[in-house]
Motif scaffolding. Structure first.
Motif, PDB file in Angstrom:
ATOM      1  N   LEU A  33       0.879  -1.196  -0.171  1.00 51.04           N
ATOM      2  CA  LEU A  33      -0.137   0.334  -0.234  1.00 51.04           C
ATOM      3  C   LEU A  33       0.615   1.194   0.299  1.00 51.04           C
ATOM      4  CD1 LEU A  33      -3.063  -1.440   2.198  1.00 51.04           C
ATOM      5  CD2 LEU A  33      -2.943  -0.763   0.147  1.00 51.04           C
ATOM      6  N   SER A  34       2.037   0.826   0.918  1.00 47.72           N
ATOM      7  CA  SER A  34       3.088   2.337   0.518  1.00 47.72           C
ATOM      8  C   SER A  34       3.323   2.222  -0.418  1.00 47.72           C
ATOM      9  CB  SER A  34       3.997   1.907   1.921  1.00 47.72           C
ATOM     10  OG  SER A  34       5.059   2.544   1.437  1.00 47.72           O
ATOM     11  N   ALA A  35       3.469   1.279  -1.236  1.00 51.25           N
ATOM     12  CA  ALA A  35       4.004   1.335  -2.359  1.00 51.25           C
ATOM     13  C   ALA A  35       3.361   1.797  -3.531  1.00 51.25           C
ATOM     14  CB  ALA A  35       4.610   0.579  -2.861  1.00 51.25           C
ATOM     15  N   ALA A  36       2.679   1.439  -3.193  1.00 55.65           N
ATOM     16  CA  ALA A  36       0.797   1.992  -4.492  1.00 55.65           C
ATOM     17  C   ALA A  36       0.891   3.138  -4.470  1.00 55.65           C
ATOM     18  CB  ALA A  36      -0.207   1.149  -3.607  1.00 55.65           C
ATOM     19  N   MET A  37       0.430   4.153  -3.056  1.00 57.72           N
ATOM     20  CA  MET A  37       0.058   5.519  -2.928  1.00 57.72           C
ATOM     21  C   MET A  37       1.586   6.191  -2.967  1.00 57.72           C
ATOM     22  SD  MET A  37      -1.624   4.774   0.934  1.00 57.72           S
ATOM     23  CE  MET A  37      -1.594   6.372   1.598  1.00 57.72           C
ATOM     24  N   ARG A  38       2.685   5.716  -3.472  1.00 56.35           N
ATOM     25  CA  ARG A  38       3.438   6.510  -3.837  1.00 56.35           C
ATOM     26  C   ARG A  38       3.254   6.820  -4.843  1.00 56.35           C
ATOM     27  NH1 ARG A  38       5.983   7.852   0.863  1.00 56.35           N
ATOM     28  NH2 ARG A  38       6.101   6.441   2.764  1.00 56.35           N
ATOM     29  N   LEU A  39       2.884   5.609  -5.911  1.00 60.18           N
ATOM     30  CA  LEU A  39       2.956   5.465  -7.335  1.00 60.18           C
ATOM     31  C   LEU A  39       1.969   5.812  -7.806  1.00 60.18           C
ATOM     32  CD1 LEU A  39       4.127   1.556  -7.617  1.00 60.18           C
ATOM     33  CD2 LEU A  39       5.334   3.564  -8.902  1.00 60.18           C
ATOM     34  N   ALA A  40       0.694   5.946  -7.766  1.00 55.77           N
ATOM     35  CA  ALA A  40      -0.754   7.029  -8.463  1.00 55.77           C
ATOM     36  C   ALA A  40       0.043   8.450  -7.654  1.00 55.77           C
ATOM     37  CB  ALA A  40      -1.413   6.355  -7.025  1.00 55.77           C
ATOM     38  N   GLY A  41       0.533   8.868  -6.228  1.00 54.82           N
ATOM     39  CA  GLY A  41       1.026  10.328  -6.405  1.00 54.82           C
ATOM     40  C   GLY A  41       2.068  10.888  -7.509  1.00 54.82           C
ATOM     41  N   ALA A  42       3.002   9.830  -8.250  1.00 56.51           N
ATOM     42  CA  ALA A  42       3.401  10.428  -9.021  1.00 56.51           C
ATOM     43  C   ALA A  42       3.165   9.820 -10.392  1.00 56.51           C
ATOM     44  CB  ALA A  42       4.328   9.511  -8.954  1.00 56.51           C
TER      45      ALA A  42
END
Length: 505
Positions: free
Chosen positions: A18-27
């Motif tokens: 989830l940490s990775a997914a949130m950052r990837l979506a934010g990028a």
């Protein structure tokens, strides 16, 4: 990472995924999260069970229960431009722990140094209080030197460690053994235990762990422990909800059976139903050895097998029993200490156990029917491979070990614990293994020197596959897996956000 990264498939909706997914979506990436369970959380899962009399439900956390470093969670929401407080309520736990000792004494552990100094002066005397103040200075300096430079960044070779903060770690004896370094500041055996037991989170005895792992003591015993309203599972639920609001697609109750790859490049993930989900990049959140074996179908390049942390026997109990002197987290220390670690790492059950008893209903009564409690009882045990050396078979041992757990609690101040249980769920090392944790070890591979930093299995495979979670860098624990999600996202995006993190300021 080589090649396009427009669509990223994240396998596993644990905290790291989830940490990775949130950052990837934010990028700006298109993100699809595929999760075999019906809800997010991974090891930070949840279990709901009704009381037998229909009075209501018990709600249990099935994984980690000690929550530290909330700014790392806030940083995930920040990557989406969101305020964590709009999605999740976190409240400080006080005391952080209540430590109870075999001699009948007890010690409340507080995050505020002044308050803790007074508690130590009251229980252990003025000299120990002065030693504690020096210890706080030591672990705070260690924390500042380690986190930003050595933990919150991708490290590929030992040469990446050659930075100015390395001198600080050397000067502060960070590469000496933990227990003797703690003893330089704290002479009282009770304090030594409270500020060194965290080595077990790293899979080691404090007599074997490096002093750099005193930073774990900083995270919970100085920076503070928190509780999420609704239980620990509220954290991944809030993270997933925020991610979904920003376009992340979640595919729950969907099991990934393999990653399709050729020439070191992944092209899709294949589900148990035979569906092919194409991907430009893949993030794997399952336990790293299991992901290599079952999803990639390749062997890790390490020549030596991994050494695993001790496992645990976890009892979740919904109970009518109530005890007046109950804290959210209680550590019950036996008389033995060094012997405990020798037994665990040597493959034997603890003969004089030290255990964690969490009672989250102290902070959040809504987790149980009115007037009742949720108890989280954790007894460390050997991993499966370590226990096998002494013929430890959990199919045979589990029923009588349950009686041992209850008898131990009742002897140590919880009379009638067994009779009060209405609802119960038990997880043994065999169960952890069945849930996808190599060697039945929920704390993953241990942090021996040869499995730390650049020597720990790396998070990049081939051209476009990234691992995240406790089996890769930086390691074990809720703060570390949240960081691992950021490191995975940075492999894909090339963006370095770590100095924006409030946690390291």
């Amino acid at each position: 990472m080589v090649g396009p990264t427009d669509h990223v498939v994240v396998v596993g909706a644990g905290l790291a995924g989830l940490s990775a997914a949130m950052r990837l979506a934010g990028a700006g990436r298109k993100v699809t999260v595929v999760e075999r369970e019906a809800h997010p959380g991974g090891r930070a899962g949840r279990l709901t069970a009704p009381a037998p009399d229909g009075a209501g439900d018990y709600r249990f956390d099935t994984g980690p229960t000690v929550l530290t470093m909330p700014d790392l969670i806030a940083d995930c929401f920040d990557a989406l431009g969101e305020d964590m407080a709009d999605w999740l309520t976190l409240e400080p736990v006080s005391p952080l722990y209540r430590a109870k000792y075999a001699d009948g004494s007890s010690l409340d552990v507080h995050a505020d140094p002044e308050q803790m100094t007074e508690e130590i002066r009251r229980v252990c005397g003025p000299e120990e209080a002065a030693g504690y103040e020096e210890f706080v200075t030591f672990v705070s300096e260690l924390y500042r030197a380690e986190m930003r430079t050595f933990i919150d960044r991708n490290i590929d070779t030992p040469l990446d460690l050659v930075r100015p903060d390395l001198l600080t770690l050397l000067r502060r004896k960070g590469f000496s053994k933990l227990a003797p370094v703690v003893a330089q500041y704290l002479k009282d055996d009770r304090l030594q235990r409270v500020y060194s037991f965290q080595a077990l989170y790293a899979g080691l005895s404090p007599y074997d762990a490096l002093a750099i792992y005193a930073v774990i003591a900083y995270m919970d015993s100085v920076a503070g422990v928190f509780a999420a309203r609704g239980g620990m599972s509220a954290v991944p639920s809030a993270m997933a909800a925020a991610a979904a609001a920003h376009g992340v697609e979640f595919r729950f109750s969907t099991t990934v059976e393999s990653v399709e790859h050729s020439g070191g490049r992944a092209t899709a993930v294949i589900t148990a139903d035979g569906e092919r989900i194409t991907a430009d990049a893949v993030v794997l959140n399952p336990d790293l050895p299991v992901a290599y074996r079952d999803l990639l179908g390749v062997k890790h390049r390490r020549l030596r097998p991994l050494v695993y942390s001790p496992s645990c026997y976890l009892m979740l109990a919904g109970s009518k029993a109530s005890y007046p002197d109950t804290a959210h987290h209680t550590i019950l220390f036996g008389r033995a200490w060094k012997e405990v670690f020798a037994e665990l790492t040597g493959g034997r059950l603890m003969s004089d156990p030290s255990v964690l008893l969490s009672t989250p209903t102290v902070s959040d009564p809504g987790l149980a029917p009115d007037g009742r409690h949720v108890y989280y009882v954790l007894f460390p045990t050997p991993s499966l491979s370590a226990g096998a050396k002494h013929g430890l078979d959990w199919n045979e041992v589990a029923p009588r070990y349950r009686e041992h757990v209850i008898a131990t609690l009742e002897r140590r101040g919880y009379p009638g614990f067994g009779d009060g249980i209405e609802v119960e769920d038990v997880t043994t090392p065999l169960d952890w293994e069945a849930r996808g944790m190599a060697d039945g070890a929920p704390f993953a591979s241990s942090h021996t020197f040869g499995q730390t930093g650049p020597f720990r299995p790396g998070n990049l495979w081939g051209e476009n596959v990234v691992f995240t979670g406790s089996g890769t860098q930086p390691g074990v624990g809720v703060p570390m897996v949240l960081v691992s999600g950021r490191l995975a996202a940075e492999r894909i995006t090339g963006r370095d956000r770590r100095y924006r993190s409030r946690a390291w300021r």
